[in-house]
Each structure stands twice: as structure tokens, then as C-alpha cells.
Design a protein around this motif. Structure first.
Motif, PDB file in Angstrom:
ATOM      1  N   MET B  33      43.960  76.309 -69.855  1.00  9.32           N
ATOM      2  CA  MET B  33      43.697  74.884 -69.730  1.00  9.32           C
ATOM      3  C   MET B  33      44.786  74.224 -68.884  1.00  9.32           C
ATOM      4  O   MET B  33      44.502  73.386 -68.014  1.00  9.32           O
ATOM      5  N   ALA B  34      46.043  74.642 -69.126  1.00 12.27           N
ATOM      6  CA  ALA B  34      47.155  74.056 -68.363  1.00 12.27           C
ATOM      7  C   ALA B  34      47.030  74.383 -66.873  1.00 12.27           C
ATOM      8  O   ALA B  34      47.281  73.527 -66.019  1.00 12.27           O
ATOM      9  N   VAL B  35      46.609  75.616 -66.580  1.00 12.41           N
ATOM     10  CA  VAL B  35      46.427  75.993 -65.173  1.00 12.41           C
ATOM     11  C   VAL B  35      45.392  75.072 -64.526  1.00 12.41           C
ATOM     12  O   VAL B  35      45.576  74.562 -63.420  1.00 12.41           O
ATOM     13  N   LYS B  36      44.294  74.830 -65.261  1.00  9.76           N
ATOM     14  CA  LYS B  36      43.248  73.953 -64.720  1.00  9.76           C
ATOM     15  C   LYS B  36      43.773  72.530 -64.524  1.00  9.76           C
ATOM     16  O   LYS B  36      43.436  71.856 -63.555  1.00  9.76           O
ATOM     17  N   VAL B  37      44.617  72.091 -65.469  1.00  4.84           N
ATOM     18  CA  VAL B  37      45.209  70.759 -65.330  1.00  4.84           C
ATOM     19  C   VAL B  37      46.027  70.671 -64.043  1.00  4.84           C
ATOM     20  O   VAL B  37      45.873  69.751 -63.239  1.00  4.84           O
ATOM     21  N   TRP B  38      46.889  71.672 -63.846  1.00  2.00           N
ATOM     22  CA  TRP B  38      47.772  71.604 -62.658  1.00  2.00           C
ATOM     23  C   TRP B  38      46.956  71.663 -61.373  1.00  2.00           C
ATOM     24  O   TRP B  38      47.261  70.962 -60.406  1.00  2.00           O
ATOM     25  N   LEU B  39      45.917  72.495 -61.349  1.00  2.00           N
ATOM     26  CA  LEU B  39      45.124  72.612 -60.113  1.00  2.00           C
ATOM     27  C   LEU B  39      44.315  71.336 -59.855  1.00  2.00           C
ATOM     28  O   LEU B  39      44.243  70.856 -58.723  1.00  2.00           O
ATOM     29  N   ASN B  40      43.722  70.784 -60.904  1.00  2.00           N
ATOM     30  CA  ASN B  40      43.024  69.511 -60.727  1.00  2.00           C
ATOM     31  C   ASN B  40      43.998  68.427 -60.280  1.00  2.00           C
ATOM     32  O   ASN B  40      43.652  67.544 -59.487  1.00  2.00           O
ATOM     33  N   ALA B  41      45.221  68.497 -60.808  1.00  2.00           N
ATOM     34  CA  ALA B  41      46.220  67.490 -60.450  1.00  2.00           C
ATOM     35  C   ALA B  41      46.544  67.545 -58.955  1.00  2.00           C
ATOM     36  O   ALA B  41      46.761  66.516 -58.322  1.00  2.00           O
ATOM     37  N   ILE B  42      46.555  68.758 -58.392  1.00  2.00           N
ATOM     38  CA  ILE B  42      46.822  68.875 -56.943  1.00  2.00           C
ATOM     39  C   ILE B  42      45.737  68.120 -56.169  1.00  2.00           C
ATOM     40  O   ILE B  42      46.037  67.352 -55.251  1.00  2.00           O
ATOM     41  N   LEU B 168      53.881  70.773 -58.522  1.00  3.48           N
ATOM     42  CA  LEU B 168      55.130  70.046 -58.278  1.00  3.48           C
ATOM     43  C   LEU B 168      55.372  69.877 -56.775  1.00  3.48           C
ATOM     44  O   LEU B 168      55.818  68.819 -56.321  1.00  3.48           O
ATOM     45  N   LEU B 169      55.039  70.928 -56.021  1.00  2.00           N
ATOM     46  CA  LEU B 169      55.187  70.851 -54.571  1.00  2.00           C
ATOM     47  C   LEU B 169      54.285  69.745 -54.000  1.00  2.00           C
ATOM     48  O   LEU B 169      54.713  68.935 -53.166  1.00  2.00           O
ATOM     49  N   ALA B 170      53.050  69.690 -54.495  1.00  2.00           N
ATOM     50  CA  ALA B 170      52.110  68.666 -54.022  1.00  2.00           C
ATOM     51  C   ALA B 170      52.638  67.268 -54.335  1.00  2.00           C
ATOM     52  O   ALA B 170      52.585  66.363 -53.494  1.00  2.00           O
ATOM     53  N   VAL B 171      53.160  67.103 -55.559  1.00  2.00           N
ATOM     54  CA  VAL B 171      53.697  65.795 -55.953  1.00  2.00           C
ATOM     55  C   VAL B 171      54.888  65.427 -55.066  1.00  2.00           C
ATOM     56  O   VAL B 171      55.010  64.290 -54.590  1.00  2.00           O
ATOM     57  N   TRP B 172      55.751  66.423 -54.833  1.00  2.96           N
ATOM     58  CA  TRP B 172      56.941  66.178 -54.008  1.00  2.96           C
ATOM     59  C   TRP B 172      56.541  65.747 -52.591  1.00  2.96           C
ATOM     60  O   TRP B 172      57.069  64.774 -52.049  1.00  2.96           O
ATOM     61  N   LEU B 173      55.569  66.437 -51.999  1.00  5.93           N
ATOM     62  CA  LEU B 173      55.091  66.083 -50.655  1.00  5.93           C
ATOM     63  C   LEU B 173      54.514  64.664 -50.642  1.00  5.93           C
ATOM     64  O   LEU B 173      54.785  63.873 -49.741  1.00  5.93           O
ATOM     65  N   GLY B 259      50.245  58.859 -61.971  1.00  8.09           N
ATOM     66  CA  GLY B 259      48.973  58.480 -62.572  1.00  8.09           C
ATOM     67  C   GLY B 259      47.900  59.523 -62.270  1.00  8.09           C
ATOM     68  O   GLY B 259      47.112  59.885 -63.152  1.00  8.09           O
ATOM     69  N   ALA B 260      47.897  60.019 -61.038  1.00  7.78           N
ATOM     70  CA  ALA B 260      46.907  61.032 -60.661  1.00  7.78           C
ATOM     71  C   ALA B 260      47.066  62.277 -61.525  1.00  7.78           C
ATOM     72  O   ALA B 260      46.080  62.874 -61.972  1.00  7.78           O
ATOM     73  N   VAL B 261      48.322  62.654 -61.803  1.00  7.27           N
ATOM     74  CA  VAL B 261      48.573  63.838 -62.639  1.00  7.27           C
ATOM     75  C   VAL B 261      48.113  63.574 -64.071  1.00  7.27           C
ATOM     76  O   VAL B 261      47.447  64.415 -64.695  1.00  7.27           O
ATOM     77  N   VAL B 262      48.441  62.381 -64.581  1.00  6.87           N
ATOM     78  CA  VAL B 262      48.052  62.040 -65.954  1.00  6.87           C
ATOM     79  C   VAL B 262      46.527  61.983 -66.078  1.00  6.87           C
ATOM     80  O   VAL B 262      45.951  62.511 -67.041  1.00  6.87           O
ATOM     81  N   GLY B 263      45.879  61.366 -65.085  1.00  9.88           N
ATOM     82  CA  GLY B 263      44.418  61.290 -65.106  1.00  9.88           C
ATOM     83  C   GLY B 263      43.797  62.677 -65.098  1.00  9.88           C
ATOM     84  O   GLY B 263      42.857  62.968 -65.859  1.00  9.88           O
ATOM     85  N   ALA B 264      44.341  63.550 -64.249  1.00  8.87           N
ATOM     86  CA  ALA B 264      43.827  64.923 -64.190  1.00  8.87           C
ATOM     87  C   ALA B 264      44.025  65.622 -65.531  1.00  8.87           C
ATOM     88  O   ALA B 264      43.129  66.322 -66.024  1.00  8.87           O
ATOM     89  N   ALA B 265      45.180  65.424 -66.145  1.00  9.47           N
ATOM     90  CA  ALA B 265      45.473  66.080 -67.420  1.00  9.47           C
ATOM     91  C   ALA B 265      44.505  65.613 -68.507  1.00  9.47           C
ATOM     92  O   ALA B 265      43.871  66.424 -69.191  1.00  9.47           O
ATOM     93  N   LEU B 266      44.368  64.297 -68.627  1.00 16.02           N
ATOM     94  CA  LEU B 266      43.513  63.750 -69.691  1.00 16.02           C
ATOM     95  C   LEU B 266      42.078  64.238 -69.551  1.00 16.02           C
ATOM     96  O   LEU B 266      41.465  64.713 -70.514  1.00 16.02           O
TER      97      LEU B 266
END
Lengths: 254, 313
Positions: B33-42, B168-173, B259-266
Motif C-alpha cells: 500500500m505504501a509503495v502505491k501511495v508513493w507512486l501515486n504521489a509522484i 522524495l526526488l519528485a518532491v525535491w524537483l 498537499g499533493a502527497v497527502v491527497g495521494a496518501a489519503l
């Protein structure tokens, strides 16, 4: 040589000629005002000069270069800036960020460098912020540096647009009713600011309804009526021109 | 200083979350589930650059996600191209496609980009479904494992670190871009296009550019997803997936990378955590989208940040 030269400029909307065969020239370092009753075509003229509208006929030349086919952004690159009668503020940004956008032309725009946050880009951002803060001091907005633009009063936003335009370091600055909606004290301050900008070497074209302001600051005045050039000259010449008196005060006043 | 803390403070917190989360994840199911969260977050971080910052809407980002996924699947499986190279080839192709679609469309004023991406997403889904010889059609296609150098990324725990690192790389960019002249130009053209042009911003070029960036983010996320799942189906290209991404961005908060990361996670966790949710998933996503627009137009993270800022003396 004239800095700005407008020749035979015409704009038709449907059958209406909002600007009809207007020609004038603005000398470097001067303040050149454009006046006229509501609907005379002043803002349309600005939109033509800045490339927001494409003219039906006529040419616009800056520094001897024909701009008529160029976009607004390309004209900005050549040193043209403006403010707007109906404010065009970036309300999704803070005040200082608004002014920093004005520095755009002086920044690198490489996508990859920006994504990687290279030191060059960060240094530019820091310098842009310093320059923007300096300009906000100059126009009297030092209190509002980090304010959200949508939390600022109207008079401050008028100055913010001027600061943003100055940030680009233009040769030519077109001010569209900078005193509209301001109280008498603010108008006096704007008056002083416009003079100071011109003293700094920026050529100013001013559209304004406040006659006292116009008569005070202008080197030359262009009078429009129904989209046509009615008169042009110094404040004194324009004030005495019977056509101008007729247009403003009606038939019989002259 | 406030800007620094707001931006990089948030990044440090996010990094800490990625580092510490495995300590409380009880089993494979949660890692997955966490992997899916991170990928959706990208995808959402990229999409937020487009929607939240530049004010342009895409209804076809699942298409780019799926193109990245299928490019990786096909290039590694059929042509035995190394996974990372295939991923970059897919991203380059998607970027080019995005540019070719966006450039003429963005000259028009209005929501034409939304219409064009809607159509593009649907076309991608149809092609993937129909071109069975290439894509395996509705049955989907198996995807070889990803190698990073000699490291075969196969355990779900390994994928956690790869996906988390990529996120994290995507967020940093994204944070870098926003804090640059280009980033400010994007926000400016959202605020007032004529004023941005007056400041010298080539609005068409910059809109096309951010669209390409967001498409490339989606493509990379899709490639990683294909390798992580080892299997990909046309469902990933569906229109409803595109709507899910938009909903995540809107719920989390427009113009907020975190916010995009939080939205993806939720919205990734919710459907999996609540089993009943699955059946009404798209109904629920629609309801969340509407409710957010009405009651929380700025989205969760910006609204909370504002509340926090006001409370402070």
C-alpha cells in the motif's frame, strides 16, 4: 529619435472604430499623457501599443524597431512595461513575489537548471527578492513585503503594479490610470512617484482622468475623442484648445 | 526564513516519514500500500504543478502513467532493454507526445487542454485494449523485474525504498521548480495571463513545458508501478484513474506540493482500508471532489496551514 512612434494606428471592433488613425511620438525621458472622455479609446490604445490587441491598421515602433507583429512578451523584452486600469495582480502570490515576477526577463529560464535548483538559479532568486524589496521601498510598500496580494488595499495594489513594471527595468512605462480610485493624498504621492520614475530615465506614457495630475506632470498631452486624435501639445496648448474644451464641456462652452 | 522552514522543513518531515514508516508497517500488505501511495504521489506532485500552480487541467494523466508502464513492460520484455533505460525511453516518448499535443492546444484560451487530454487518455486506453499483439490486451502483460545495476529489486521492502526515494526526488524537483523564475512565471500566468505576458513570460511555452514535466512524472511513476507489480493491465489507463489523480490533487490542496502527497496518501489508503469502499469507490471519489470544491476549495494542506498560521500570535 523618438522612443515610441505610433503611426496611423486603427482598431475596429465589428464596425466600431475604437481607435481611428492615431499617430504620435514620445520623446525619451519625457512624460507623455493621453487624455480623453470615457470611451475615447485610451485603454484600447494601450492594448494596441503593448500587443494585447492586433491593430486593424497602423504601426508601433520602439527605438526604431517595428513592433506591430510582436507578442506582448516580445515587446516586454525590448523594454516596454505597463500597468492596468483594472488591476492585473497575481492574487495567488505574495506582494514581493508579484514584483519578483517582474524580474523574469533578467533571470535564467532553463527548465532543467530550475528543476535541479542549481546554485545559479537560487542566487538569481535571492537577487530578485532583494531587488523587489528595494522597489517596494521605493514605491512606499515596505510594510507589505510578505503580505498576500489578496489581503492588500486598492491603493497599495496600484503601487504594486508600478513596482512590478519597474522591476523589469523598462525603457518605456505605460501607466493606465494610476490615480483612479485614490484619495487626494495618495494622488499627490503618485504624482511625485511618476516624476521620480521619469527623472530616473524611464519614459512614461500616462493615461489619467485626474486633470490636476496630468497638467502637473506631463511634458506633452495627447487628447483622444471617439478614438480620434483631437489635439496634442503642452499642457498650456491643450488647455486652450477650443476642440478640447468642446469635447470636455460640451458645445457652446468654447 | 519562514520560506525556508516552510519549504525545506516540510521536505525534512516528509523524508523522516519515509524513513520511519517501515517501523510501523506490520506486513507485506501495508508495504504494498505504501509503495502505491508513493507512486501515486509522484503523479500528483507533477499534476499539481500543472493544475495547482499553472492553473491548467489534465483529465488524461492516467494515459501518461499507462504509457510509461507499458513502455517499460514492452521494452524490457520484448527487446530486453535494461529497465532504467526503458524507463527513460518511455519518459522521453511521453514527454514528446505531451509536447506535440499541448503546443497547438495551449495557444487557444480556455479549457481546451482538459478536453484534449480527456480525448488523449481515452485513445491511449483504447489502443492498449485493442493492440493485443503488442500489449496483451485486456488480460494485461507480465513485466520483468527491475534491475538497478546488479540489484534485482524484487522484495516489497526493496520497492518501498525505491518508490519512496523516487517520490522524495519528485518532491525535491517540484520544490526547486516552484522557487525559480520559471515557477513564479507559472503561478503568475495562473493569476493573470496578460500581466504575466507583460512581464515577459512566454505563457504558451511555459504552459507546454509544465505539461510536459507533469506527463514525464506520470510516465516514470507508471514505469516503476509496472516493475513493482510485475503485471500491468489497461485498467491503469482508464479515464476513472485520471479522475482519481485529479481528486487527490484537489483534496490535498492546489498549489501545495505536500498537499499533493497527502491527497495521494489519503485516497490510496482509504479504498484499501475500508473494504466496503471498493464497490462505491468512484461514487465516493466524485463526492469527495465535489465536497472539497464546496467546503474546502483550497484543499486540506493549505487550509490547515492557514489555520495554523492564524492561531500563532
Amino acid at each position: 529619435m523618438s522612443l515610441l512612434k505610433v503611426e496611423g494606428l486603427t482598431k475596429e471592433f465589428g464596425g466600431v472604430r475604437a481607435v481611428a488613425d492615431v499617430s504620435f511620438a514620445v520623446e525619451p525621458g519625457t512624460i507623455h499623457s493621453v487624455i480623453g472622455p470615457n470611451g475615447a479609446g485610451k485603454t484600447t490604445l494601450f492594448n494596441l501599443v503593448t500587443g494585447v490587441y492586433t491593430p486593424t491598421a497602423g504601426t508601433v515602433t520602439l527605438d526604431g524597431r517595428d513592433l506591430t507583429a510582436l507578442s506582448t512578451a516580445a515587446r516586454a523584452k525590448l523594454g516596454m512595461q505597463r500597468t492596468f486600469q483594472n488591476l492585473q495582480i497575481f492574487f495567488n502570490m505574495t506582494a514581493i513575489e508579484n514584483v519578483m515576477v517582474g524580474r523574469y526577463l533578467h533571470l535564467g529560464t532553463g527548465l532543467v537548471a530550475s528543476l535541479l535548483g542549481l546554485p545559479k538559479i537560487r542566487r538569481e532568486t535571492r537577487l530578485a527578492r532583494e531587488k523587489a524589496a528595494e522597489l517596494m521601498h521605493r514605491v512606499g510598500l515596505e510594510k507589505w513585503l510578505d503580505a498576500d496580494a489578496d489581503a492588500m488595499p486598492y491603493g497599495a495594489l496600484k503601487r504594486l503594479e508600478i513596482a512590478r513594471a519597474l522591476a523589469a527595468e523598462p525603457k518605456l512605462l505605460l501607466l493606465d490610470e494610476p490615480a483612479a480610485g485614490l484619495n487626494p493624498k495618495e494622488t499627490v504621492e503618485i504624482d511625485e512617484l511618476i516624476r521620480e520614475i521619469a527623472r530616473g530615465g524611464v519614459t512614461v506614457v500616462l493615461v489619467e482622468h485626474d486633470m490636476k495630475l496630468v497638467m502637473n506632470v506631463s511634458d506633452r498631452i495627447l487628447v483622444l475623442d471617439y478614438g480620434r486624435k483631437l489635439a496634442e501639445g503642452t499642457a498650456e496648448e491643450v488647455r486652450r484648445n477650443p476642440d478640447v474644451i468642446k469635447a470636455y464641456l460640451g458645445e457652446g462652452a468654447a | 526564513m519562514r520560506g525556508f522552514l516552510g519549504r525545506w522543513g516540510g521536505f525534512l518531515v516528509l523524508t523522516a516519514v519515509v524513513l520511519l514508516l517501515p517501523l510501523i508497517l506490520p506486513n507485506r500488505f501495508y508495504f504494498d500500500m505504501a509503495v502505491k501511495v508513493w507512486l501515486n504521489a509522484i503523479v500528483c506532485v507533477g499534476l499539481n504543478l500543472l493544475i495547482g500552480y499553472a492553473g491548467q487541467i489534465s483529465l488524461g494523466h492516467a494515459g501518461f502513467f499507462a504509457l510509461g508502464a507499458y513502455a517499460s513492460a514492452i521494452l524490457t520484455r520484448r527487446f530486453e532493454i535494461p529497465g532504467l533505460v526503458a524507463m527513460l525511453m518511455g519518459a522521453a516518448g511521453v514527454g514528446l507526445l505531451a509536447f506535440l499535443v499541448a503546443r497547438p492546444i495551449l495557444k487557444l484560451k480556455g479549457h481546451y487542454l482538459a478536453m484534449a487530454t480527456l480525448g488523449l487518455g481515452i485513445i491511449v486506453a483504447i489502443v492498449i485494449n485493442r493492440e493485443i499483439w503488442l500489449t496483451g490486451g485486456p488480460d494485461g502483460v507480465r513485466v520483468p523485474a527491475l534491475f538497478i545495476g546488479d540489484w534485482r529489486v524484487s522484495r516489497i521492502e526493496d520497492w518501498y525504498w525505491v518508490a519512496g526515494g523516487a517520490m522524495l526526488l519528485a518532491v525535491w524537483l517540484a520544490l526547486n521548480l516552484i522557487d525559480s523564475g520559471v515557477g513564479r512565471a507559472l503561478r503568475a500566468l495562473h493569476g493573470s495571463e496578460v500581466a504575466a505576458a507583460t512581464a515577459g513570460v512566454d505563457t504558451v511555452r511555459d504552459k507546454a513545458m509544465v505539461f510536459v514535466v507533469s506527463a514525464v512524472f506520470a510516465s516514470i511513476a507508471g514505469s516503476l508501478f509496472a516493475h513493482a507489480e510485475r503485471f500491468i493491465t489497461p485498467q491503469e489507463a482508464g479515464f476513472l484513474r485520471s479522475i482519481e489523480f485529479v481528486t487527490m490533487v484537489v483534496l490535498g490542496g492546489m498549489a501545495s506540493t505536500f498537499g499533493a502527497v497527502v491527497g495521494a496518501a489519503l485516497l490510496t489508503v482509504l479504498p484499501q482500508a475500508v473494504a466496503e469502499f471498493q464497490d462505491y469507490k468512484h461514487l465516493a471519489f466524485g463526492a469527495i471532489l465535489i465536497a472539497t470544491m464546496i467546503f474546502l476549495p483550497k484543499g486540506l494542506v493549505p487550509s490547515l496551514a492557514e489555520l495554523f498560521r492564524r492561531r500563532r500570535p
